[in-house]
Design an enzyme around this catalytic site. Structure first.
Site, PDB file in Angstrom:
ATOM      1  N   CYS A   1      -2.846   9.410   2.177  1.00 14.45           N
ATOM      2  CA  CYS A   1      -2.439   9.003   0.881  1.00 14.45           C
ATOM      3  C   CYS A   1      -3.540   9.023  -0.106  1.00 14.45           C
ATOM      4  O   CYS A   1      -3.172   9.173  -1.281  1.00 14.45           O
ATOM      5  CB  CYS A   1      -2.234   7.132   1.152  1.00 14.45           C
TER       6      CYS A   1
ATOM      7  N   GLU B   1       1.066  -1.069   0.081  1.00 15.34           N
ATOM      8  CA  GLU B   1      -0.031   0.074  -0.079  1.00 15.34           C
ATOM      9  C   GLU B   1       0.905   1.363   0.017  1.00 15.34           C
ATOM     10  O   GLU B   1       1.482   1.638   1.083  1.00 15.34           O
ATOM     11  CB  GLU B   1      -0.996  -0.020   1.196  1.00 15.34           C
TER      12      GLU B   1
END
Ligand code: NAD
Length: 526
Positions: free
Chosen positions: A289, A255
């Site tokens: 993010c 990720e």
């Protein structure tokens, strides 16, 4: 407003680097809003990491034999304990990350509670043995079993230090695994608080271990014999972690970073879009993010959107979130201030217009003004590099096609946002944007949509967290094939191979797979 809130801060002059180098075997963690030393911790040695993993493996053997619904029932105790001690979690998150209390409560604690509840509810069905109807081998029947992998290693970042690692812990444990977390060196106290709450539930203590330290501790965890790795962090670190996993054939989920574009179509709701830009760009000081990292606004809405965003940013209150209810807190990692300054200088040097902000706040604490840059273009680093800080660059476009092409001109592909009043238009745009998730007329909500897979494409990584498939990824798929019908002593496909058996096989292949009318009819049955 902003200046007034800042004036209330009692700032301590200090080295505002978030952590010491760890050269003395100690890790020091500081409050980013004040620079105050919060704790000094012993770094877990490589040998201790191996011991933690060995103890986790032992605990996992007893845990793995429990039925999934029993694991789920027990893990619900963790949800209850986290909810009961939500105030402590909010306090720790606010002090150690510098994030506003609302965000600590909603984006971290509440999302985690919901993740635990949803996965506990659905794990028994998701991990139930699957029975496959076989199209060719009608004489046999197949089952797919979801078998725990063993010990899952989780290496996590500082921006959501509760929900990111603990979400994976819960998925790993539900899958019948043990889990060892290496939290970010910037936020070890949040991890220690979560572990303390976990230990209070009566769940096996060794089943969830913690290794405190820097990157080298994460490396030691990957080298300790773990069976799966969930890594969340920067692209460059991800390359190293994926290589380390690859050399040991440890499967992993990556990720990594994001550069979410927000496409404001000419028919967007201006007020909602402007508020979404401000919230999506400055929540958690842009250290998300899936933050809005660049805006492509259609010519017709460009100037009014920039004006409204400027006005809304002017209303934001910034300051120490452990003292006041502020909208924007501190920058957790001082590294991001250097990045922000470099990107702003580069953009201004290439013709960007500074709409608001642009500076680090003086007087102590790690604060950077919410910054909006207009008239941006793709020669500027701010439109390509991940910012991970409170800057929103805006660029004018003349059409949806141009916006899509610019949105896709990126090595990252985690999230994207589309704002339009037309569902059809938004669908057409979202189908062409290259990203792991596209959210229409909203921002930041998809991480909390626990039913749906979350993760990126391109250099934003691979594998997914959340959704049924990520829970299954915590397990091996084991195929068990049974006989259905009484079987002869010798199977016609077994030895010996003869000219006669080959002849019949050839005829059979033509009959079943051949292109002729008979083959088509029979083949269609399979
Ligand atoms: P980082 O890559 O610097 O650190 C992440 C973790 O990796 C930390 O725990 C660190 O100690 C550890 N680490 C560093 N070097 C290592 C090595 N060689 N081997 C093993 N572990 C190592 O990232 P960060 O600054 O903590 O977090 C910010 C980044 O995380 C941003 O790029 C952001 O986009 C990304 N992120 C991604 C997601 C997502 O879901 N895709 C979510 C949050 C953050």
């Amino acid at each position: 407003m902003l200046a007034r809130a800042m004036g209330q801060l009692a700032l301590e002059p200090s080295d505002l680097r978030r952590t010491s180098t760890g050269g003395d075997g100690r890790l020091r963690t500081y409050a980013p809003a004040t620079g105050a030393l919060l704790a000094e911790l012993q770094i877990t040695s490589d040998e201790e990491v191996r011991q933690i993993v060995a103890r986790a493996r032992k605990a996992q053997r007893a845990w793995a034999v429990l039925p999934v619904d029993e694991r789920a029932q027990r893990l619900l105790r963790l949800r209850d304990a986290l909810a009961d001690r939500a105030d402590e979690l909010v306090e720790t998150l606010t002090r150690e990350c510098g994030k506003p209390r609302h965000e600590a409560l909603v984006q971290e604690v509440t999302t985690l509670l919901d993740i635990i509840g949803w996965f506990c509810k659905h794990a028994p069905d998701t991990l139930a043995t699957q029975h496959l109807a076989l199209h060719l081998m009608k004489h046999r029947t197949s089952e797919v079993h979801f078998v725990p992998r063993g010990v899952v290693g989780v290496v996590s970042p500082w921006n959501f230090p509760l929900v990111i690692p603990m979400g994976s812990v819960v998925e790993a444990l539900l899958g019948g695994n043990a889990c060892v977390v290496k939290p970010s060196e910037c936020t070890p106290l949040v991890a220690l608080k979560a572990k303390d709450i976990y230990d209070s539930t009566g769940l096996p203590e060794d089943l969830f271990g913690l290794a405190i330290g820097y990157g080298s501790t994460g490396q030691a965890l990957i080298e300790s014999g773990i069976d799966y790795c969930v890594f969340t962090g920067a692209v460059e670190t991800g390359r190293k972690v994926a290589a380390a996993c690859g050399s040991r054939l440890v499967p992993c989920t990556m990720e990594l970073g994001g550069k979410a574009p927000l496409i404001a179509c000419e028919d967007c709701d201006l007020e909602r879009t402007a508020r979404a830009v401000v919230f999506g760009g400055f929540a958690n000081s842009g250290q998300v993010c899936i933050s809005v990292e660049r805006v492509y606004a259609h010519d017709r809405v460009y100037e009014p959107l920039v004006d409204r965003v400027r006005a809304l940013v002017g209303e934001l209150r910034q300051g120490d979130p452990s003292r006041d209810h502020v909208d924007v807190g501190a920058i957790t990692s001082s590294r991001q201030i250097d990045v922000a300054e470099r990107l702003i200088d580069d953009a201004l040097g290439k013709g960007a217009r500074l709409v608001c902000g642009g500076h680090k706040l003086t007087g102590g604490g790690q604060f950077f003004e919410p910054t909006v840059l207009a008239d941006c273009n793709h020669t500027m680093s701010v439109m390509h590099e991940e910012i991970f800080g409170p800057i929103v660059p805006v660029m004018k476009v003349m059409s949806d096609d141009e916006a899509i092409s610019l949105a896709n001109d990126s090595h990252l592909g985690l999230n994207a946002y589309v704002f339009s009043k037309s569902r059809d238009r938004a669908r057409r745009v979202s189908e062409r944007v290259e990203a792991g998730s596209v959210v229409v007329n909203d921002v930041l909500t998809n991480y909390a949509t626990v039913e749906a897979p979350f993760g990126g494409i391109k250099h934003s990584g691979f594998g997914r967290v959340h959704g049924a498939e990520s829970l299954r990824d915590m397990c091996h798929r084991k195929h068990v094939s049974f006989d259905r019908l009484p079987a002869p002593g010798r199977d016609p496909f077994w030895f010996p191979y003869t000219a006669r058996s080959f002849h019949w096989l050839q005829r059979g292949v033509r009959l079943v797979f051949g292109g002729g009318p008979l083959g088509k009819r029979i083949g269609g049955l399979f």
